[in-house]
Design a protein around this motif. Structure first.
Motif, PDB file in Angstrom:
ATOM      1  N   LEU A  13      35.014   4.624 -39.459  1.00 50.95           N
ATOM      2  CA  LEU A  13      34.549   4.980 -38.126  1.00 50.95           C
ATOM      3  C   LEU A  13      33.036   4.863 -37.938  1.00 50.95           C
ATOM      4  O   LEU A  13      32.604   4.401 -36.875  1.00 50.95           O
ATOM      5  N   PRO A  14      32.194   5.263 -38.891  1.00 51.64           N
ATOM      6  CA  PRO A  14      30.758   5.053 -38.672  1.00 51.64           C
ATOM      7  C   PRO A  14      30.382   3.580 -38.501  1.00 51.64           C
ATOM      8  O   PRO A  14      29.544   3.239 -37.670  1.00 51.64           O
ATOM      9  N   PHE A  15      31.025   2.714 -39.285  1.00 52.61           N
ATOM     10  CA  PHE A  15      30.770   1.287 -39.138  1.00 52.61           C
ATOM     11  C   PHE A  15      31.261   0.788 -37.788  1.00 52.61           C
ATOM     12  O   PHE A  15      30.634  -0.068 -37.165  1.00 52.61           O
ATOM     13  N   ALA A  16      32.371   1.326 -37.336  1.00 54.12           N
ATOM     14  CA  ALA A  16      32.901   0.922 -36.045  1.00 54.12           C
ATOM     15  C   ALA A  16      31.984   1.369 -34.915  1.00 54.12           C
ATOM     16  O   ALA A  16      31.841   0.668 -33.909  1.00 54.12           O
ATOM     17  N   LEU A  17      31.356   2.519 -35.066  1.00 51.40           N
ATOM     18  CA  LEU A  17      30.444   2.997 -34.035  1.00 51.40           C
ATOM     19  C   LEU A  17      29.236   2.073 -33.908  1.00 51.40           C
ATOM     20  O   LEU A  17      28.826   1.716 -32.801  1.00 51.40           O
ATOM     21  N   VAL A  18      28.689   1.658 -35.046  1.00 54.49           N
ATOM     22  CA  VAL A  18      27.569   0.713 -35.018  1.00 54.49           C
ATOM     23  C   VAL A  18      28.013  -0.613 -34.414  1.00 54.49           C
ATOM     24  O   VAL A  18      27.313  -1.220 -33.599  1.00 54.49           O
ATOM     25  N   ALA A  19      29.196  -1.061 -34.783  1.00 53.96           N
ATOM     26  CA  ALA A  19      29.709  -2.316 -34.252  1.00 53.96           C
ATOM     27  C   ALA A  19      29.990  -2.214 -32.764  1.00 53.96           C
ATOM     28  O   ALA A  19      29.825  -3.191 -32.030  1.00 53.96           O
ATOM     29  N   ALA A  53      27.181 -14.022 -27.786  1.00 53.45           N
ATOM     30  CA  ALA A  53      27.563 -12.728 -27.227  1.00 53.45           C
ATOM     31  C   ALA A  53      29.056 -12.465 -27.406  1.00 53.45           C
ATOM     32  O   ALA A  53      29.461 -11.330 -27.681  1.00 53.45           O
ATOM     33  N   VAL A  54      29.875 -13.487 -27.272  1.00 47.94           N
ATOM     34  CA  VAL A  54      31.315 -13.320 -27.490  1.00 47.94           C
ATOM     35  C   VAL A  54      31.583 -12.942 -28.942  1.00 47.94           C
ATOM     36  O   VAL A  54      32.437 -12.093 -29.229  1.00 47.94           O
ATOM     37  N   ASP A  55      30.840 -13.530 -29.868  1.00 47.30           N
ATOM     38  CA  ASP A  55      30.975 -13.145 -31.273  1.00 47.30           C
ATOM     39  C   ASP A  55      30.577 -11.688 -31.487  1.00 47.30           C
ATOM     40  O   ASP A  55      31.184 -10.984 -32.293  1.00 47.30           O
ATOM     41  N   LEU A  56      29.556 -11.224 -30.786  1.00 46.10           N
ATOM     42  CA  LEU A  56      29.163  -9.818 -30.884  1.00 46.10           C
ATOM     43  C   LEU A  56      30.247  -8.891 -30.344  1.00 46.10           C
ATOM     44  O   LEU A  56      30.445  -7.800 -30.851  1.00 46.10           O
ATOM     45  N   VAL A  61      36.020  -5.355 -34.538  1.00 44.81           N
ATOM     46  CA  VAL A  61      37.297  -5.574 -35.226  1.00 44.81           C
ATOM     47  C   VAL A  61      37.058  -6.179 -36.596  1.00 44.81           C
ATOM     48  O   VAL A  61      37.698  -5.788 -37.581  1.00 44.81           O
ATOM     49  N   LYS A  62      36.111  -7.097 -36.693  1.00 41.19           N
ATOM     50  CA  LYS A  62      35.799  -7.709 -37.985  1.00 41.19           C
ATOM     51  C   LYS A  62      35.256  -6.678 -38.966  1.00 41.19           C
ATOM     52  O   LYS A  62      35.595  -6.703 -40.150  1.00 41.19           O
ATOM     53  N   ILE A  63      34.419  -5.776 -38.484  1.00 44.14           N
ATOM     54  CA  ILE A  63      33.845  -4.758 -39.369  1.00 44.14           C
ATOM     55  C   ILE A  63      34.925  -3.810 -39.880  1.00 44.14           C
ATOM     56  O   ILE A  63      34.975  -3.494 -41.067  1.00 44.14           O
ATOM     57  N   ILE A  64      35.788  -3.343 -38.999  1.00 43.81           N
ATOM     58  CA  ILE A  64      36.852  -2.421 -39.429  1.00 43.81           C
ATOM     59  C   ILE A  64      37.765  -3.099 -40.441  1.00 43.81           C
ATOM     60  O   ILE A  64      38.106  -2.511 -41.468  1.00 43.81           O
ATOM     61  N   ARG A  65      38.166  -4.327 -40.178  1.00 42.05           N
ATOM     62  CA  ARG A  65      39.047  -5.033 -41.120  1.00 42.05           C
ATOM     63  C   ARG A  65      38.360  -5.264 -42.451  1.00 42.05           C
ATOM     64  O   ARG A  65      38.977  -5.119 -43.504  1.00 42.05           O
TER      65      ARG A  65
END
Length: 73
Positions: A13-19, A53-56, A61-65
């Motif tokens: 979750l912390p990584f997802a928040l940053v992402a 921007a689309v990649d951002l 999802v990439k970070i969580i996986r």
């Protein structure tokens, strides 16, 4: 992937928040790039900016996986 990682989501979750913050920035950049490409279609850098921007936007999802895959069973 989801076999034996029950706490992987909570730990990520912390990584997802940053992402998510990066994703919101990506949406803003995408809107600005789209507006600029409509105003000046000859400017190719606006299209590159919109693709970045689309990649951002896809980044959370990439970070969580990635994080869940790093947790050993």
């Amino acid at each position: 992937m989801w076999d034996c990682r029950p706490l992987g989501f909570l730990l990520g979750l912390p990584f997802a928040l940053v992402a998510l913050v990066l994703s919101v920035i990506g949406v803003v950049v995408w809107v600005l790039g789209t507006i600029l490409s409509c105003l000046c279609p000859c400017c190719i850098c606006c299209a590159v900016l919109a693709n970045f921007a689309v990649d951002l936007v896809k980044f959370p999802v990439k970070i969580i996986r990635w994080f869940i895959d790093q947790i050993p069973c």
